[in-house]
Design an enzyme around this catalytic site. Structure first.
Site, PDB file in Angstrom:
ATOM      1  N   HIS A   1       0.820  -1.194   0.000  1.00  0.00           N
ATOM      2  CA  HIS A   1       0.000   0.000   0.000  1.00  0.00           C
ATOM      3  C   HIS A   1       0.860   1.253   0.000  1.00  0.00           C
ATOM      4  O   HIS A   1       0.593   2.207  -0.727  1.00  0.00           O
ATOM      5  CB  HIS A   1      -1.006   0.069   1.139  1.00  0.00           C
ATOM      6  CG  HIS A   1      -1.804   1.323   1.025  1.00  0.00           C
ATOM      7  ND1 HIS A   1      -2.817   1.465   0.120  1.00  0.00           N
ATOM      8  CD2 HIS A   1      -1.647   2.534   1.598  1.00  0.00           C
ATOM      9  CE1 HIS A   1      -3.273   2.697   0.154  1.00  0.00           C
ATOM     10  NE2 HIS A   1      -2.576   3.372   1.035  1.00  0.00           N
TER      11      HIS A   1
ATOM     12  N   HIS B   1      -9.774   0.757 -11.558  1.00  0.00           N
ATOM     13  CA  HIS B   1      -9.455   1.787 -10.558  1.00  0.00           C
ATOM     14  C   HIS B   1      -8.012   2.280 -10.702  1.00  0.00           C
ATOM     15  O   HIS B   1      -7.760   3.470 -10.818  1.00  0.00           O
ATOM     16  CB  HIS B   1      -9.688   1.226  -9.152  1.00  0.00           C
ATOM     17  CG  HIS B   1      -8.854   1.859  -8.078  1.00  0.00           C
ATOM     18  ND1 HIS B   1      -9.072   3.146  -7.638  1.00  0.00           N
ATOM     19  CD2 HIS B   1      -7.789   1.408  -7.372  1.00  0.00           C
ATOM     20  CE1 HIS B   1      -8.180   3.446  -6.692  1.00  0.00           C
ATOM     21  NE2 HIS B   1      -7.381   2.409  -6.523  1.00  0.00           N
TER      22      HIS B   1
ATOM     23  N   HIS C   1      -5.729   2.132 -12.989  1.00  0.00           N
ATOM     24  CA  HIS C   1      -5.245   2.853 -14.167  1.00  0.00           C
ATOM     25  C   HIS C   1      -5.657   4.325 -14.110  1.00  0.00           C
ATOM     26  O   HIS C   1      -5.170   5.136 -14.876  1.00  0.00           O
ATOM     27  CB  HIS C   1      -5.704   2.182 -15.463  1.00  0.00           C
ATOM     28  CG  HIS C   1      -4.894   0.946 -15.785  1.00  0.00           C
ATOM     29  ND1 HIS C   1      -5.125  -0.252 -15.190  1.00  0.00           N
ATOM     30  CD2 HIS C   1      -3.821   0.748 -16.601  1.00  0.00           C
ATOM     31  CE1 HIS C   1      -4.249  -1.140 -15.628  1.00  0.00           C
ATOM     32  NE2 HIS C   1      -3.439  -0.563 -16.485  1.00  0.00           N
TER      33      HIS C   1
ATOM     34  N   ARG D   1      -6.543 -10.396 -13.895  1.00  0.00           N
ATOM     35  CA  ARG D   1      -5.419 -11.327 -13.981  1.00  0.00           C
ATOM     36  C   ARG D   1      -5.824 -12.641 -14.644  1.00  0.00           C
ATOM     37  O   ARG D   1      -5.464 -13.722 -14.170  1.00  0.00           O
ATOM     38  CB  ARG D   1      -4.884 -11.627 -12.584  1.00  0.00           C
ATOM     39  CG  ARG D   1      -4.425 -10.411 -11.848  1.00  0.00           C
ATOM     40  CD  ARG D   1      -3.778 -10.737 -10.542  1.00  0.00           C
ATOM     41  NE  ARG D   1      -2.654  -9.857 -10.301  1.00  0.00           N
ATOM     42  CZ  ARG D   1      -1.894  -9.885  -9.228  1.00  0.00           C
ATOM     43  NH1 ARG D   1      -2.130 -10.758  -8.290  1.00  0.00           N
ATOM     44  NH2 ARG D   1      -0.887  -9.065  -9.092  1.00  0.00           N
TER      45      ARG D   1
HETATM   46  C1  HEM Z   1      -1.505   1.098 -23.284  1.00  0.00           C
HETATM   47  C2  HEM Z   1      -1.517   1.229 -22.011  1.00  0.00           C
HETATM   48  C3  HEM Z   1      -2.035   0.191 -21.047  1.00  0.00           C
HETATM   49  C4  HEM Z   1      -2.971  -0.784 -21.241  1.00  0.00           C
HETATM   50  C5  HEM Z   1      -3.769  -1.074 -22.495  1.00  0.00           C
HETATM   51  C6  HEM Z   1      -3.075  -1.515 -20.009  1.00  0.00           C
HETATM   52  C7  HEM Z   1      -3.918  -2.590 -19.794  1.00  0.00           C
HETATM   53  C8  HEM Z   1      -3.955  -3.373 -18.667  1.00  0.00           C
HETATM   54  C9  HEM Z   1      -4.852  -4.468 -18.424  1.00  0.00           C
HETATM   55  C10 HEM Z   1      -5.927  -4.966 -19.382  1.00  0.00           C
HETATM   56  C11 HEM Z   1      -4.567  -4.980 -17.210  1.00  0.00           C
HETATM   57  C12 HEM Z   1      -5.279  -6.133 -16.512  1.00  0.00           C
HETATM   58  C13 HEM Z   1      -4.819  -7.447 -16.983  1.00  0.00           C
HETATM   59  C14 HEM Z   1      -5.404  -8.555 -16.145  1.00  0.00           C
HETATM   60  O1  HEM Z   1      -5.677  -8.347 -14.962  1.00  0.00           O
HETATM   61  O2  HEM Z   1      -5.590  -9.670 -16.671  1.00  0.00           O
HETATM   62  C15 HEM Z   1      -3.478  -4.219 -16.664  1.00  0.00           C
HETATM   63  C16 HEM Z   1      -2.895  -4.447 -15.440  1.00  0.00           C
HETATM   64  C17 HEM Z   1      -2.002  -3.589 -14.848  1.00  0.00           C
HETATM   65  N1  HEM Z   1      -1.523  -2.397 -15.363  1.00  0.00           N
HETATM   66 FE1  HEM Z   1      -1.870  -1.672 -17.225  1.00  0.00          FE
HETATM   67  N2  HEM Z   1      -2.225  -0.971 -19.083  1.00  0.00           N
HETATM   68  C18 HEM Z   1      -1.575   0.071 -19.683  1.00  0.00           C
HETATM   69  C19 HEM Z   1      -0.646   0.919 -19.091  1.00  0.00           C
HETATM   70  C20 HEM Z   1      -0.259   0.835 -17.775  1.00  0.00           C
HETATM   71  C21 HEM Z   1       0.579   1.796 -17.121  1.00  0.00           C
HETATM   72  C22 HEM Z   1       1.173   3.022 -17.762  1.00  0.00           C
HETATM   73  C23 HEM Z   1       0.732   1.363 -15.846  1.00  0.00           C
HETATM   74  C24 HEM Z   1       1.503   1.957 -14.699  1.00  0.00           C
HETATM   75  C25 HEM Z   1       2.315   2.948 -14.750  1.00  0.00           C
HETATM   76  C26 HEM Z   1       0.000   0.128 -15.700  1.00  0.00           C
HETATM   77  C27 HEM Z   1      -0.057  -0.618 -14.552  1.00  0.00           C
HETATM   78  C28 HEM Z   1      -0.706  -1.825 -14.434  1.00  0.00           C
HETATM   79  C29 HEM Z   1      -0.630  -2.676 -13.272  1.00  0.00           C
HETATM   80  C30 HEM Z   1       0.158  -2.427 -11.992  1.00  0.00           C
HETATM   81  C31 HEM Z   1      -1.433  -3.792 -13.540  1.00  0.00           C
HETATM   82  C32 HEM Z   1      -1.701  -4.981 -12.600  1.00  0.00           C
HETATM   83  C33 HEM Z   1      -0.882  -6.163 -12.971  1.00  0.00           C
HETATM   84  C34 HEM Z   1      -1.313  -7.376 -12.186  1.00  0.00           C
HETATM   85  O3  HEM Z   1      -2.504  -7.560 -11.933  1.00  0.00           O
HETATM   86  O4  HEM Z   1      -0.420  -8.150 -11.815  1.00  0.00           O
HETATM   87  N3  HEM Z   1      -0.607  -0.156 -16.893  1.00  0.00           N
HETATM   88  N4  HEM Z   1      -3.126  -3.228 -17.553  1.00  0.00           N
HETATM   89 CU   LIG Z   2      -3.890   0.212  -0.556  1.00  0.00          CU
END
Ligand code: HEM
Ligand SMILES: [Cu+2]
Ligand SMILES: [Cu+2]
Lengths: 152, 578
Positions: B218, B372, B374, B436
Site C-alpha cells: 500500500h 481503478h 489505471h 489477472r
Molecule cells: C496502453 C496502455 C495500457 C494498457 C492497455 C493496459 C492494460 C492493462 C490491463 C488490461 C490490465 C489487466 C490485466 C489482467 O488483470 O488480466 C493491466 C494491469 C495492470 N496495469 Fe496496465 N495498461 C496500460 C498501461 C499501464 C501503465 C502506464 C501502468 C503503470 C504505470 C499500468 C499498470 C498496471 C498494473 C500495476 C497492472 C496490474 C498487474 C497485475 O494484476 O499483476 N498499466 N493493464
Molecule cells: Cu492500498
C-alpha cells in the site's frame, strides 16, 4: 488559527462531515451485508471437500481449491438455504468469487477462510477463481445450483 | 542552474532505462486488452505468454519505471533547491544496484522463469534471480535517501530558521515512507522467499508473506504518487500562471501522508483468511485517514487554479476552468499535470469503494481493480512521470522538445483512452469479470463451455480504450526519443518551475521537523501491525512447498518424468440434498 483562511476552515469542516459519513456507513453496513470473512485457525478437517446438510435450510460446504479446479465442482442446495463456506487451497493462492452473492474470498494453503451466505433465489451461481494460479487459471470455475430440478 | 556532466548523465540513464523498458510494458498492456476481449484465443503471442507478459507489465510499469523516476526526480529536486549536487559515488552506486537488479529480474521474466505477477505471492515460485533482482532494485533505491538526508542536515544547519522548501520536504517524506515499507518486503524476499526458492527451507507461511507484501504494497502507491503531488503543489500553480494557495497546507498534507500511508496495508487483505476482523476494521478505518490530506490537497489545488484563472480574467464561480493554459506547448507540463489531476478524481472515488470492507466484497480481484488503478498509477502518476521526463530531459540536455504540438495533446488522448478503458473494466468487475485472467481462452471464447457473453461489451470497451492509450503511448515514445535524437540548441541547465505561495505562512517548527512525526508514525504502525503479524504467524497451520505455474504438484515431486507423478484427485460433484 489565524494562519487559516475562511474557506480553508469550511473545507476542514466539510472533510470532517464527509469522513464521519463514510465511517458511519461502514459501521452501519456491518452485519447488514456480507461482512468480512471469519477468522478461523487452521484445521485439517477442512481440507477434504464435502457438503454437509445440518438441517433443511442450513448447509456447510468445505470447498477446496487446487490447480485448476474447485472441489466440489457442483454444489446442489435447495432454495432459501443458508450456506457456510469453508475455503482452503491445496497448492497456490486461488480466489473464490460468487459475484451474484458478493462472496469474495481468497483460498490459501494452510489457512481456512469462512463466510456465510443465504441463497434466496433459484438459479446457477458461478464460483470463479479470481486470483492468478498458474497456466490453467482461466479454466477454474465451479457452480452452486440452487433448487436444480434434476437433483430431485 | 548549471550542473555537472555526471549528474546529467545519471539522470538521463535513470530516465532512459525505464522508458525503454516501458515499450515492452505498453506493448503488453495493449495485448492484454486484446486477449481479454476474445479477439484472440491464444495462451501466447510472439513467444510471450499472457501471464509472463502481465508480470512484465506490472513489474516494469509499476515498479521499475516508478522507482527509477522517483530517484531521478529526487536528485533533480535536491540539487535544484540546495544548489549542491548529491555525492557522485553514492548516487552512481545506487544506479548500478538498481540497474543490476532490474536486469536480473528482467532476465528471469523474459526467460519465462518468473511468471508470478508483480505481487509474487508464494507458494508460486519464481527463479531466485527474480527475488534477488527485486531486492537489489529496492536496496539501490534506498541509498539516495541517505545521500539527500546528509544534504538536508547540512542545509538545515546553515538555514535553521528558514522553511525547508516544500519539494525537498516531499522528497524526504516520500523516501522515508519508501524506506520503512520496503523493510518489510526486503524481509519477505530475503528471509522468507529466497531461501525457500533455493530449496534450503522446505516451506513458507503464505499469509505472513502476503501480510509483509502488503505492508509494502500500500505504501508503494504513495511512493508512486508523491512525486506527482510534489509537482502538483510546487509546479502546477506556477504553470497555470498563479500561486500556491497555501504553503502550510502542503506541509500538513505531506506529514499526514507520513502517518497514514503505511499502517493500512491490510485493506488489501480484507478477503484473506487468518487475519481477524478487528485488525481489518481498524486498518480499514485508518485508511480513511488518508481522506484528510487528500481533501486538503484537492481544495488547495483548486483554490490555486482559481487564483490563476481569475488573474487571467476569469469570471463567475467556475469560469476559471476556461482560462487555463491547456494547450500551450511551451508549458506542456501543465497539460500533463491537469490531465492527471482530472483522472485522479475518479481514481480517488473508486478508491473509497475499495477501502470499504463490505463494498470490497463486490469488487476485490475483479476487473474493477485495474479499472481503478489505471486512474491512479496510470493516471496522475504516469502522466506526471512521462511529462516530467520529457521536461527534465529537454531542459537538462538543452534540446528542444520534438513535435511540441503533439506533445501537448498526448495527455488528453491518454485521458480519453483511460476513461473508456476504466469504464469497461469497472463495469466488468461489477458483473464478476475477474482480473489477472486470460479471458480469451475460455470466458470470452464462444466455442468454450465457460463462455460468458455478459463480458463481451465490457472487454470490448477496455480494448477500445487500450488502443487509444497505446496510440498516446506511442506518441510519447516518438516525442521522448525524438528529443533525444535531436540536436542540442542551448546549454543544458537544471530548471524546475517554482510556485510562489499566496499565503506564505510563517515557519511553524512542528511542520518543519521530522522527529515528532517519525515517532507518531512508529506508534501508529506498531498499533496497526503488531496484531496483524501475530495473526499471520499464529493462525495458519503449515507452510507451503514450492509450486511452479504449470504444475499442480509441488516442485520436489515434479521433476523427472520417471518419478511417479501425483495426479490431482478426480472431480467430485456432491449433492447434499439427497
Ligand atoms: C496502453 C496502455 C495500457 C494498457 C492497455 C493496459 C492494460 C492493462 C490491463 C488490461 C490490465 C489487466 C490485466 C489482467 O488483470 O488480466 C493491466 C494491469 C495492470 N496495469 Fe496496465 N495498461 C496500460 C498501461 C499501464 C501503465 C502506464 C501502468 C503503470 C504505470 C499500468 C499498470 C498496471 C498494473 C500495476 C497492472 C496490474 C498487474 C497485475 O494484476 O499483476 N498499466 N493493464
Ligand atoms: Cu492500498
Ligand atoms: Cu485458481
Amino acid at each position: 488559527m489565524s494562519v487559516m483562511d475562511r474557506s480553508e476552515k469550511r473545507v476542514i469542516a466539510t472533510t470532517g462531515a464527509l469522513l464521519s459519513l463514510f465511517i458511519f456507513s461502514i459501521l452501519y453496513a456491518r452485519g447488514r451485508y456480507n461482512d468480512l470473512p471469519e477468522c478461523l485457525p487452521f484445521n485439517k478437517a477442512y481440507t477434504e471437500p464435502k457438503v454437509t446438510r445440518l438441517d433443511d435450510k442450513t448447509y456447510q460446504v468445505y470447498a477446496v481449491a487446487q490447480m485448476w479446479q474447485f472441489q466440489p465442482a457442483e454444489i446442489f442446495i435447495p432454495v432459501g438455504s443458508e450456506v457456510d463456506f469453508f475455503v482452503t487451497s491445496r497448492d497456490v493462492v486461488h480466489g473464490f468469487n460468487i459475484y451474484e452473492k458478493n462472496v469474495n474470498l481468497m483460498a490459501v494453503f494452510g489457512n481456512i477462510n469462512k463466510t456465510t451466505v443465504k441463497f434466496d433465489k433459484p438459479g446457477v451461481y458461478k464460483i470463479t477463481c479470481h486470483e492468478y494460479c498458474g497456466v490453467g487459471h482461466q479454466n477454474m470455475q465451479a457452480q452452486v445450483v440452487v433448487n436444480d430440478p434434476a437433483a430431485h | 542552474m548549471h550542473v555537472s556532466k555526471s549528474l546529467k548523465r545519471l539522470i538521463f540513464w535513470e530516465l532512459g532505462i525505464p522508458i525503454s523498458l516501458l515499450i515492452i510494458g505498453i506493448y503488453h498492456g495493449l495485448m492484454q486488452t486484446i486477449y481479454r476481449s476474445g479477439v484472440i484465443h491464444e495462451s501466447k503471442m510472439a513467444h510471450l505468454d499472457y501471464y509472463q507478459g502481465l508480470t512484465l507489465h506490472g513489474v516494469i510499469n509499476a515498479v521499475v519505471l516508478t522507482s527509477f523516476f522517483a530517484v531521478a526526480f529526487g536528485h533533480a529536486t535536491m540539487a535544484f533547491y540546495f544548489k549542491r549536487e548529491p555525492n557522485k559515488t553514492v548516487a552512481w552506486g545506487s544506479f548500478w544496484l538498481m540497474t543490476t537488479g532490474t536486469l536480473l529480474a528482467a532476465w528471469a521474466m523474459l526467460a519465462g522463469k518468473a511468471s508470478v505477477l508483480y505481487t509474487f505471492y508464494p507458494p508460486l515460485k519464481a527463479h531466485p534471480f527474480f527475488y534477488l533482482g527485486a531486492a537489489l532494485l529496492i536496496v539501490g533505491s534506498w541509498i539516495p535517501l541517505f545521500n539527500w538526508a546528509r544534504m538536508y542536515v547540512r542545509w538545515k544547519r546553515e538555514n535553521a530558521t528558514v522553511k525547508t522548501p516544500l519539494a525537498v520536504l516531499g522528497t524526504l517524506v516520500n523516501f522515508i515512507i519508501w524506506f520503512v515499507c520496503t523493510l518489510a518486503v526486503a524481509y519477505e524476499v530475503l528471509v522468507l522467499l529466497l531461501p525457500w526458492a533455493m530449496g534450503w527451507k522446505a516451506t513458507v507461511n503464505v499469509t505472513l508473506a502476503r501480510t509483509l507484501f502488503w505492508f509494502f504494497g500500500h505504501a508503494l502507491v504513495y511512493f508512486w504518487l508523491l512525486p506527482a503531488y510534489i509537482m502538483f503543489y510546487t509546479m502546477l500553480p506556477k504553470l497555470a500562471g498563479g500561486k500556491l494557495f497555501s504553503d502550510l497546507a502542503g506541509r500538513i498534507a505531506l506529514f499526514l501522508f507520513l502517518l497514514f500511508s503505511v499502517p493500512v496495508g491490510v485493506h488489501h487483505q480484507f478477503s484473506d483468511p487468518s487475519i481477524t476482523k478487528g485488525v481489518k476494521m481498524f486498518q480499514g478505518l485508518l485508511t480513511f485517514g488518508v481522506a484528510i490530506p487528500s481533501f486538503i490537497t484537492a481544495f488547495t489545488l483548486a483554490a490555486s487554479l482559481e487564483y490563476a484563472g481569475r488573474k487571467r480574467g476569469a469570471k463567475g464561480l467556475l469560469g476559471y476552468f476556461g482560462k487555463l493554459p491547456y494547450l500551450d506547448p511551451s508549458r506542456f507540463l501543465f497539460a500533463y499535470l491537469i490531465s492527471g489531476l482530472f483522472l485522479f478524481i475518479f481514481g480517488g472515488l473508486t478508491g473509497l469503494v475499495n477501502a470499504s470492507g463490505q463494498l470490497n466484497n463486490v469488487v476485490h480481484n475483479t476487473a474493477w481493480m485495474p479499472g481503478h488503478f489505471h486512474m491512479t498509477v496510470a493516471g496522475p502518476v504516469f502522466l506526471g512521470i512521462i511529462g516530467m521526463s520529457t521536461y527534465l530531459y529537454s531542459t537538462l540536455s538543452g534540446k528542444k522538445v520534438f513535435l511540441p504540438r503533439i506533445n501537448v495533446i498526448i495527455p488528453y488522448l491518454w485521458v480519453v483512452g483511460i476513461l473508456i478503458f476504466s469504464f469497461g473494466m469497472s463495469w466488468g468487475g461489477l458483473i464478476g469479470e475477474p482480473r489477472r485472467t486470460n479471458l480469451g481462452l475460455t470466458y470470452l471464447n464462444p466455442s468454450h463451455e465457460l463462455f460468458t457473453p455478459e463480458w463481451v461489451p465490457t472487454t470490448m470497451l477496455a480494448l477500445m480504450g487500450g488502443i487509444i492509450m497505446t496510440i498516446a503511448g506511442l506518441l510519447f515514445f516518438i516525442v521522448f526519443f525524438g528529443t533525444m535524437l535531436s540536436k542540442r540548441t542551448t546549454e543544458g541547465v537544471l530548471e524546475l518551475p517554482v510556485s510562489e505561495a499566496l499565503h506564505d505562512e510563517k515557519r511553524i517548527p512542528l511542520f518543519d521537523t521530522f522527529k515528532p512525526w517519525l515517532v507518531t508514525m512508529g506508534v501508529i504502525l506498531a498499533v496497526a501491525y503488531v496484531p496483524a503479524f501475530i495473526d499471520a504467524s499464529k493462525n495458519p497451520a503449515e507452510g507451503a512447498p514450492r509450486f511452479l505455474p504449470d504444475n499442480p504438484s509441488p516442485v520436489e515431486n515434479a521433476a523427472p518424468v520417471t518419478k511417479k507423478t501425483v495426479t490431482p484427485a478426480p472431480l467430485v460433484s456432491l449433492n447434499a440434498t439427497r
